[in-house]
Design a protein around this motif. Structure first.
Motif, PDB file in Angstrom:
ATOM      1  N   ARG A  43      -4.158   0.955  -0.368  1.00 41.97           N
ATOM      2  CA  ARG A  43      -5.071   1.233  -1.480  1.00 41.97           C
ATOM      3  C   ARG A  43      -4.404   0.947  -2.827  1.00 41.97           C
ATOM      4  NH1 ARG A  43      -6.565   5.570   1.776  1.00 41.97           N
ATOM      5  NH2 ARG A  43      -5.144   6.985   0.704  1.00 41.97           N
ATOM      6  N   GLU A  44      -3.124   1.286  -2.927  1.00 42.15           N
ATOM      7  CA  GLU A  44      -2.395   1.106  -4.190  1.00 42.15           C
ATOM      8  C   GLU A  44      -1.952  -0.330  -4.413  1.00 42.15           C
ATOM      9  OE1 GLU A  44      -1.682   3.352  -6.707  1.00 42.15           O
ATOM     10  OE2 GLU A  44      -3.116   4.595  -5.613  1.00 42.15           O
ATOM     11  N   CYS A  45      -1.728  -1.045  -3.329  1.00 38.87           N
ATOM     12  CA  CYS A  45      -1.191  -2.409  -3.429  1.00 38.87           C
ATOM     13  C   CYS A  45      -1.991  -3.294  -2.476  1.00 38.87           C
ATOM     14  CB  CYS A  45       0.299  -2.390  -3.081  1.00 38.87           C
ATOM     15  SG  CYS A  45       1.218  -3.803  -3.666  1.00 38.87           S
ATOM     16  N   ALA A  46      -3.222  -3.569  -2.881  1.00 40.90           N
ATOM     17  CA  ALA A  46      -4.140  -4.334  -2.039  1.00 40.90           C
ATOM     18  C   ALA A  46      -3.587  -5.728  -1.757  1.00 40.90           C
ATOM     19  CB  ALA A  46      -5.493  -4.435  -2.711  1.00 40.90           C
ATOM     20  N   GLY A  47      -3.898  -6.213  -0.570  1.00 40.17           N
ATOM     21  CA  GLY A  47      -3.479  -7.550  -0.200  1.00 40.17           C
ATOM     22  C   GLY A  47      -2.106  -7.611   0.440  1.00 40.17           C
ATOM     23  N   GLN A  48      -1.418  -6.508   0.483  1.00 39.09           N
ATOM     24  CA  GLN A  48      -0.105  -6.461   1.113  1.00 39.09           C
ATOM     25  C   GLN A  48      -0.234  -5.631   2.385  1.00 39.09           C
ATOM     26  OE1 GLN A  48       2.958  -5.814  -1.681  1.00 39.09           O
ATOM     27  NE2 GLN A  48       4.526  -5.429  -0.174  1.00 39.09           N
ATOM     28  N   GLU A  49       0.270  -6.151   3.495  1.00 37.59           N
ATOM     29  CA  GLU A  49       0.226  -5.407   4.749  1.00 37.59           C
ATOM     30  C   GLU A  49       1.473  -4.537   4.841  1.00 37.59           C
ATOM     31  OE1 GLU A  49       0.195  -6.116   9.554  1.00 37.59           O
ATOM     32  OE2 GLU A  49      -0.431  -7.754   8.247  1.00 37.59           O
ATOM     33  N   TRP A  50       1.270  -3.274   5.123  1.00 36.89           N
ATOM     34  CA  TRP A  50       2.372  -2.309   5.194  1.00 36.89           C
ATOM     35  C   TRP A  50       2.570  -1.860   6.630  1.00 36.89           C
ATOM     36  CZ3 TRP A  50       4.988  -1.270   0.728  1.00 36.89           C
ATOM     37  CH2 TRP A  50       4.367  -1.644  -0.460  1.00 36.89           C
ATOM     38  N   GLN A  51       3.815  -1.706   7.019  1.00 36.00           N
ATOM     39  CA  GLN A  51       4.151  -1.134   8.323  1.00 36.00           C
ATOM     40  C   GLN A  51       5.102   0.030   8.050  1.00 36.00           C
ATOM     41  OE1 GLN A  51       6.847  -2.916  11.418  1.00 36.00           O
ATOM     42  NE2 GLN A  51       4.860  -3.231  12.419  1.00 36.00           N
ATOM     43  N   VAL A  52       4.584   1.243   8.206  1.00 32.62           N
ATOM     44  CA  VAL A  52       5.353   2.454   7.923  1.00 32.62           C
ATOM     45  C   VAL A  52       5.791   3.048   9.256  1.00 32.62           C
ATOM     46  CG1 VAL A  52       5.286   4.750   6.872  1.00 32.62           C
ATOM     47  CG2 VAL A  52       4.025   2.849   5.809  1.00 32.62           C
ATOM     48  N   ARG A  53       7.108   3.296   9.384  1.00 34.68           N
ATOM     49  CA  ARG A  53       7.627   3.862  10.628  1.00 34.68           C
ATOM     50  C   ARG A  53       8.616   4.983  10.339  1.00 34.68           C
ATOM     51  NH1 ARG A  53       3.825   1.562  11.866  1.00 34.68           N
ATOM     52  NH2 ARG A  53       3.565  -0.130  13.341  1.00 34.68           N
ATOM     53  N   ASN A  54       8.364   6.109  11.006  1.00 40.42           N
ATOM     54  CA  ASN A  54       9.273   7.245  10.935  1.00 40.42           C
ATOM     55  C   ASN A  54      10.429   6.963  11.888  1.00 40.42           C
ATOM     56  OD1 ASN A  54      10.597   9.683  10.939  1.00 40.42           O
ATOM     57  ND2 ASN A  54       8.779  10.909  11.392  1.00 40.42           N
ATOM     58  N   GLN A  55      11.594   6.745  11.339  1.00 41.43           N
ATOM     59  CA  GLN A  55      12.748   6.387  12.157  1.00 41.43           C
ATOM     60  C   GLN A  55      13.228   7.548  13.034  1.00 41.43           C
ATOM     61  OE1 GLN A  55      13.901   3.010  12.183  1.00 41.43           O
ATOM     62  NE2 GLN A  55      11.883   2.965  11.211  1.00 41.43           N
ATOM     63  N   ARG A  60      11.926  14.548  10.943  1.00 36.31           N
ATOM     64  CA  ARG A  60      11.922  15.139  12.288  1.00 36.31           C
ATOM     65  C   ARG A  60      10.748  16.101  12.502  1.00 36.31           C
ATOM     66  NH1 ARG A  60      17.547  16.132  11.337  1.00 36.31           N
ATOM     67  NH2 ARG A  60      18.791  14.605  12.428  1.00 36.31           N
ATOM     68  N   ASN A  61      10.188  16.625  11.405  1.00 35.49           N
ATOM     69  CA  ASN A  61       9.143  17.649  11.512  1.00 35.49           C
ATOM     70  C   ASN A  61       7.745  17.090  11.739  1.00 35.49           C
ATOM     71  OD1 ASN A  61      11.003  19.776  11.094  1.00 35.49           O
ATOM     72  ND2 ASN A  61      10.999  19.294   8.917  1.00 35.49           N
ATOM     73  N   ASP A  62       7.549  15.803  11.545  1.00 32.90           N
ATOM     74  CA  ASP A  62       6.227  15.214  11.746  1.00 32.90           C
ATOM     75  C   ASP A  62       6.402  13.827  12.342  1.00 32.90           C
ATOM     76  OD1 ASP A  62       3.675  14.184  11.707  1.00 32.90           O
ATOM     77  OD2 ASP A  62       3.307  14.614   9.593  1.00 32.90           O
ATOM     78  N   LEU A  63       6.292  13.739  13.641  1.00 32.42           N
ATOM     79  CA  LEU A  63       6.477  12.475  14.355  1.00 32.42           C
ATOM     80  C   LEU A  63       5.148  11.798  14.676  1.00 32.42           C
ATOM     81  CD1 LEU A  63       9.275  13.648  16.830  1.00 32.42           C
ATOM     82  CD2 LEU A  63       9.537  12.574  14.583  1.00 32.42           C
ATOM     83  N   SER A  64       4.102  12.217  14.019  1.00 29.93           N
ATOM     84  CA  SER A  64       2.753  11.748  14.310  1.00 29.93           C
ATOM     85  C   SER A  64       2.501  10.320  13.843  1.00 29.93           C
ATOM     86  CB  SER A  64       1.775  12.711  13.633  1.00 29.93           C
ATOM     87  OG  SER A  64       0.603  12.088  13.260  1.00 29.93           O
ATOM     88  N   LEU A  65       1.886   9.535  14.716  1.00 30.79           N
ATOM     89  CA  LEU A  65       1.450   8.182  14.349  1.00 30.79           C
ATOM     90  C   LEU A  65       0.378   8.244  13.266  1.00 30.79           C
ATOM     91  CD1 LEU A  65       1.226   6.455  17.848  1.00 30.79           C
ATOM     92  CD2 LEU A  65       2.952   6.109  16.092  1.00 30.79           C
ATOM     93  N   ALA A  66      -0.441   9.280  13.293  1.00 32.75           N
ATOM     94  CA  ALA A  66      -1.496   9.430  12.287  1.00 32.75           C
ATOM     95  C   ALA A  66      -0.900   9.571  10.888  1.00 32.75           C
ATOM     96  CB  ALA A  66      -2.380  10.634  12.621  1.00 32.75           C
ATOM     97  N   THR A  67       0.229  10.220  10.787  1.00 29.55           N
ATOM     98  CA  THR A  67       0.882  10.354   9.485  1.00 29.55           C
ATOM     99  C   THR A  67       1.346   8.992   8.985  1.00 29.55           C
ATOM    100  OG1 THR A  67       1.557  12.626   9.944  1.00 29.55           O
ATOM    101  CG2 THR A  67       2.795  11.449   8.247  1.00 29.55           C
ATOM    102  N   GLU A  68       1.948   8.211   9.864  1.00 28.37           N
ATOM    103  CA  GLU A  68       2.373   6.866   9.483  1.00 28.37           C
ATOM    104  C   GLU A  68       1.176   6.032   9.040  1.00 28.37           C
ATOM    105  OE1 GLU A  68       4.477   5.249  12.846  1.00 28.37           O
ATOM    106  OE2 GLU A  68       6.086   6.731  12.689  1.00 28.37           O
ATOM    107  N   GLN A  69       0.099   6.110   9.792  1.00 26.26           N
ATOM    108  CA  GLN A  69      -1.110   5.345   9.450  1.00 26.26           C
ATOM    109  C   GLN A  69      -1.693   5.808   8.119  1.00 26.26           C
ATOM    110  OE1 GLN A  69      -3.284   6.099  13.055  1.00 26.26           O
ATOM    111  NE2 GLN A  69      -2.328   4.391  14.142  1.00 26.26           N
TER     112      GLN A  69
END
Length: 183
Positions: A82-94, A65-74
């Motif tokens: 960087r850690e797991c190249a070749g895998q597409e990640w979609q990170v979302r703050n619920q 709840r304290n950081d709803l920024s899209l930049a943080t998700e990105q």
């Protein structure tokens, strides 16, 4: 609900274990991997020969709840890539996803999952510090393990066609012809 039911599908898969370890190490605090990451592995295993594992992206869900920024998700997406190249990640703050749905704020990640379109997709897993699988499944695991497509109550209340369109667009009944579609 026991993580033992999902462990054979997830922890026995080296790429799944690696993804969980990477999320634990560089992902958002307390994050889970959810959706097709789990559903596809479980449902693919129901076919002989086992279906190829295809995922468009790996959905990472967390709650802050304290950081709803899209930049943080990105930033988390970039760190995971960087850690797991070749895998597409979609990170979302619920904690912010209620806005997209037009709902009141969700009080927890579990409540956010309860607003996802399908019960079998509203399942999330993570590795704890002891390398044990933890799960969140607001509707339990029955639909996932029974190969059942069912809309969540939230989607039925909001707009059932969201579920119907996803079933068609994603081609689930063609990919998994033994799916039971529950109305």
């Amino acid at each position: 609900m026991s993580a033992d039911a999902l462990a054979p599908y997830i922890l026995a898969d080296d790429s799944a274990r690696q993804a969980l370890e990477v999320v634990r190490s560089v992902g958002p605090f307390g994050a889970y991997i959810a959706a097709g990451f789990i559903r596809n592995r479980v449902w693919n295993s129901f076919y002989k020969p086992k279906r190829a594992h295809v995922i468009a992206d790996t959905d990472v869900a967390y709650f802050d709840r304290n950081d709803l920024s899209l930049a943080t998700e990105q930033g988390f997406e970039q760190a995971l890539e960087r850690e797991c190249a070749g895998q597409e990640w979609q990170v979302r703050n619920q904690a912010r996803m209620h806005e997209k749905a037009g709902d009141p704020p969700y009080p927890s990640i579990s409540e956010a999952l309860a607003h996802w379109p399908e019960t079998a997709t509203a399942v999330a897993v993570r590795l704890n510090a002891d390398d044990r699988l933890e799960i969140l499944a607001p509707f339990g695991l029955d639909d996932l393990l029974a190969h059942r497509l069912r809309p969540t109550p939230a989607i039925i209340r909001r707009d059932r066609t969201i579920f119907d369109v996803r079933v068609v667009q994603k081609g689930w009944l063609e990919r998994w012809p033994n799916d039971e579609l529950v109305n």
